[in-house]
Write a protein that holds these residues in place. Structure first.
Motif, PDB file in Angstrom:
ATOM      1  N   ASN A  15      15.293  12.697  -6.088  1.00 17.65           N
ATOM      2  CA  ASN A  15      15.123  10.850  -6.277  1.00 17.65           C
ATOM      3  C   ASN A  15      14.508  10.553  -4.862  1.00 17.65           C
ATOM      4  OD1 ASN A  15      14.809  11.049  -8.765  1.00 17.65           O
ATOM      5  ND2 ASN A  15      15.986   9.662  -9.196  1.00 17.65           N
ATOM      6  N   PHE A  16      15.802  11.240  -3.973  1.00 17.73           N
ATOM      7  CA  PHE A  16      15.476  10.302  -2.670  1.00 17.73           C
ATOM      8  C   PHE A  16      13.939  11.570  -1.940  1.00 17.73           C
ATOM      9  CE2 PHE A  16      16.331  11.452   1.551  1.00 17.73           C
ATOM     10  CZ  PHE A  16      16.292  10.279   2.317  1.00 17.73           C
ATOM     11  N   ASN A  17      14.488  12.852  -1.646  1.00 18.93           N
ATOM     12  CA  ASN A  17      13.164  13.627  -1.776  1.00 18.93           C
ATOM     13  C   ASN A  17      11.610  13.179  -1.911  1.00 18.93           C
ATOM     14  OD1 ASN A  17      15.015  15.009   0.313  1.00 18.93           O
ATOM     15  ND2 ASN A  17      15.367  16.573  -1.614  1.00 18.93           N
ATOM     16  N   LEU A  18      12.146  12.826  -3.433  1.00 22.44           N
ATOM     17  CA  LEU A  18      10.569  12.406  -3.534  1.00 22.44           C
ATOM     18  C   LEU A  18      10.426  10.878  -3.639  1.00 22.44           C
ATOM     19  CD1 LEU A  18       8.649  13.345  -6.129  1.00 22.44           C
ATOM     20  CD2 LEU A  18       9.991  11.802  -8.143  1.00 22.44           C
ATOM     21  N   LYS A  19      11.139  10.372  -3.296  1.00 18.41           N
ATOM     22  CA  LYS A  19      10.649   8.870  -2.751  1.00 18.41           C
ATOM     23  C   LYS A  19       9.830   9.299  -0.663  1.00 18.41           C
ATOM     24  CE  LYS A  19      13.455   6.152  -4.660  1.00 18.41           C
ATOM     25  NZ  LYS A  19      14.207   5.400  -4.968  1.00 18.41           N
TER      26      LYS A  19
ATOM     27  N   ASP B 259      14.312   8.950 -16.987  1.00 19.77           N
ATOM     28  CA  ASP B 259      14.016   8.727 -18.533  1.00 19.77           C
ATOM     29  C   ASP B 259      15.094   9.600 -18.687  1.00 19.77           C
ATOM     30  OD1 ASP B 259      11.743   7.178 -18.109  1.00 19.77           O
ATOM     31  OD2 ASP B 259      10.350   8.834 -17.863  1.00 19.77           O
ATOM     32  N   LYS B 260      15.478   9.100 -19.929  1.00 21.52           N
ATOM     33  CA  LYS B 260      16.706   9.750 -21.001  1.00 21.52           C
ATOM     34  C   LYS B 260      16.007  10.851 -21.744  1.00 21.52           C
ATOM     35  CE  LYS B 260      17.869   4.969 -22.482  1.00 21.52           C
ATOM     36  NZ  LYS B 260      18.005   4.888 -24.264  1.00 21.52           N
ATOM     37  N   ASP B 261      14.954  11.108 -21.306  1.00 20.40           N
ATOM     38  CA  ASP B 261      14.684  12.642 -21.553  1.00 20.40           C
ATOM     39  C   ASP B 261      14.668  13.839 -20.261  1.00 20.40           C
ATOM     40  OD1 ASP B 261      12.379  11.558 -20.216  1.00 20.40           O
ATOM     41  OD2 ASP B 261      10.963  12.668 -22.053  1.00 20.40           O
ATOM     42  N   GLY B 262      14.537  12.983 -19.645  1.00 22.49           N
ATOM     43  CA  GLY B 262      14.781  13.654 -18.081  1.00 22.49           C
ATOM     44  C   GLY B 262      13.746  14.025 -17.103  1.00 22.49           C
ATOM     45  N   SER B 263      12.631  13.166 -17.589  1.00 17.81           N
ATOM     46  CA  SER B 263      11.809  13.532 -16.725  1.00 17.81           C
ATOM     47  C   SER B 263      11.717  12.063 -16.154  1.00 17.81           C
ATOM     48  CB  SER B 263      10.771  12.874 -17.860  1.00 17.81           C
ATOM     49  OG  SER B 263      10.593  11.789 -18.353  1.00 17.81           O
ATOM     50  N   GLN B 264      11.172  12.002 -15.123  1.00 20.37           N
ATOM     51  CA  GLN B 264      10.717  10.954 -14.137  1.00 20.37           C
ATOM     52  C   GLN B 264       9.299   9.919 -14.177  1.00 20.37           C
ATOM     53  OE1 GLN B 264      11.947  12.973 -10.309  1.00 20.37           O
ATOM     54  NE2 GLN B 264      13.382  12.656 -10.821  1.00 20.37           N
ATOM     55  N   THR B 265       9.754   8.428 -14.184  1.00 20.04           N
ATOM     56  CA  THR B 265       8.795   8.022 -13.931  1.00 20.04           C
ATOM     57  C   THR B 265       8.260   7.779 -12.351  1.00 20.04           C
ATOM     58  OG1 THR B 265       8.881   6.916 -15.499  1.00 20.04           O
ATOM     59  CG2 THR B 265       7.545   5.638 -14.571  1.00 20.04           C
ATOM     60  N   ILE B 266       7.439   7.762 -11.731  1.00 14.51           N
ATOM     61  CA  ILE B 266       6.803   7.154 -11.109  1.00 14.51           C
ATOM     62  C   ILE B 266       5.916   6.432 -10.715  1.00 14.51           C
ATOM     63  CG2 ILE B 266       5.898   7.917  -8.400  1.00 14.51           C
ATOM     64  CD1 ILE B 266       6.535  10.925  -9.097  1.00 14.51           C
ATOM     65  N   PHE B 267       5.692   4.966  -9.399  1.00 22.42           N
ATOM     66  CA  PHE B 267       5.788   4.324  -9.482  1.00 22.42           C
ATOM     67  C   PHE B 267       5.111   3.716  -8.091  1.00 22.42           C
ATOM     68  CE2 PHE B 267       8.074   2.743 -12.691  1.00 22.42           C
ATOM     69  CZ  PHE B 267       7.068   1.882 -14.082  1.00 22.42           C
TER      70      PHE B 267
END
Length: 127
Positions: free
Chosen positions: A96-100, A117-125
């Motif tokens: 997440n740090f690198n993605l941010k 997310d619980k299913d292992g995916s990520q939500t990006i705002f």
């Protein structure tokens, strides 16, 4: 114990001697005995017994690999699971740090938020 094994091998040998050469050759073929067609009945019986023992040993080894003995206690297993979860958490936070960082460089005027997310995916705002 040893006498039981000797009796068993002798009875197995007697059973094999009761078979015909054709039946012995079929059994040798199934066990992948080399040059079985050129062997005498005595040699075939000895080779079949040898190959059956080797086949039995291989099956036992395979079974031990499939169902290994559990060497950890319940507390050790829980501690290992907890350590793995912490390690995964650290790895995810690093991702997440690198993605941010990458998204912040791409969108310098915007606020970037990444949630798992619980299913292992990520939500990006990107606001």
């Amino acid at each position: 114990m040893i006498s039981n094994q000797i009796d068993y091998s002798e009875s197995k040998k007697d059973q094999l001697f009761k078979l015909t050469i054709r039946e012995l050759r079929l059994e040798a073929k199934n066990l992948s005995v080399n040059l079985y067609s050129r062997k005498t009945k005595n040699a075939l019986v000895d080779l079949i017994l040898k190959y059956q023992k080797e086949d039995l040993i291989e099956k036992q080894i395979i079974n031990q690999k499939e169902f290994p003995v559990d060497i950890f206690t319940e507390q050790e297993r829980l501690a290992l699971a907890k350590a793995k979860a912490e390690e995964e958490k650290i790895i995810l936070s690093d991702k997440n740090f690198n993605l941010k960082r990458l998204l912040s460089e791409s969108f310098p005027d915007k606020k970037v938020s990444v949630t798992d997310d619980k299913d292992g995916s990520q939500t990006i705002f990107i606001l």
